[in-house]
Design an enzyme around this catalytic site. Sequence first.
Site, mmCIF file in Angstrom:
data_model
loop_
_atom_site.group_PDB
_atom_site.id
_atom_site.type_symbol
_atom_site.label_atom_id
_atom_site.label_comp_id
_atom_site.label_asym_id
_atom_site.label_seq_id
_atom_site.Cartn_x
_atom_site.Cartn_y
_atom_site.Cartn_z
ATOM 1 C CB CYS A 6 -22.207 -6.250 -3.586
ATOM 2 S SG CYS A 6 -21.719 -7.510 -3.336
ATOM 3 C CB CYS A 7 -27.746 -5.980 -2.695
ATOM 4 S SG CYS A 7 -27.247 -6.971 -0.970
ATOM 5 C CB CYS A 22 -30.497 -7.762 -0.033
ATOM 6 S SG CYS A 22 -31.899 -8.974 -0.306
ATOM 7 C CB CYS A 82 -22.959 -7.816 4.428
ATOM 8 S SG CYS A 82 -22.045 -7.695 3.111
HETATM 9 FE FE1 SF4 Z 1 -22.795 -8.530 -1.548
HETATM 10 FE FE2 SF4 Z 1 -23.002 -8.298 1.284
HETATM 11 FE FE3 SF4 Z 1 -25.258 -8.068 -0.854
HETATM 12 FE FE4 SF4 Z 1 -24.049 -10.127 0.084
HETATM 13 S S1 SF4 Z 1 -25.161 -9.419 1.466
HETATM 14 S S2 SF4 Z 1 -24.801 -9.984 -1.974
HETATM 15 S S3 SF4 Z 1 -21.805 -9.678 -0.047
HETATM 16 S S4 SF4 Z 1 -23.231 -6.871 -0.743
#
Ligand code: SF4
Length: 243
Positions: free
Chosen positions: A130-131, A239, A216
Amino acid sequence: MTAAPLLDLRNLRDLHATERDSALAGISATLEYSSAEEIAGWVAGTFGSDVIVAASMQDAVLPHLFAQVIPGIEVLFLETGYHFPETLLTLDRAVRALPITLVQALPRQSVPEQDAEYGEKLHDRDPNLCCFLRKVEPLARSLDGRAAWVTGVRRVEGPTRASTPIVSWDERHGLVKISPLVTWSDEDVEAYQVKHELLRNPLVAQGYPSIGCAPCTRRVAPGEDPRAGRWSGNDKTECGIHA
Ligand code: SF4
């Protein structure tokens, strides 16, 4: 004070890595005891407007600092689609209050499009992916072709950041990376905000000392590690854009 560059720091891509890293390490060492204002002045003198400042809008310190020396400075915000409303409000207020130019780094997919391909709440199942999709890849696109970028990384933020240099070569993105606040404590951040009467992200006063995407980020207890609220319950601590 100023650090006189021996090289054209706008064009280091083709230089031998050893020579490049050595030169930047020397400059970084020279700037180690400079104030953030002096480092910003050095950045302006070295890169002119060919530099972009990354800002999470946890606070407005970096946009304010660089707007003083490079009016109209481009400020990069990773618009993941998952930010707290308070963070977006802080961004909006900063754009209105400061002479900055907002650059939004957008993921290739909207959140609904990502949900359709990977399933809902990818951040819970695979936060690294996701990041990558919502931060790492959009950042890389936004930095492509630039000479330098500025980050708000501070050494006190955790072990992965404890040895961050002020100036370094960002191998992944192929440009100079400058972190003028690396030596700052939390008290230094607060003092700068008070001195310049900066706008605040209201979440900080509500127990969120480190703010990322809403899914998060949780509130932390008094005395708890400030970054304990990031990816809580997961061994992930970064991240992926800095480490
Ligand atoms: Fe995705 Fe969480 Fe990363 Fe944001 S911090 S990009 S919601 S995994």
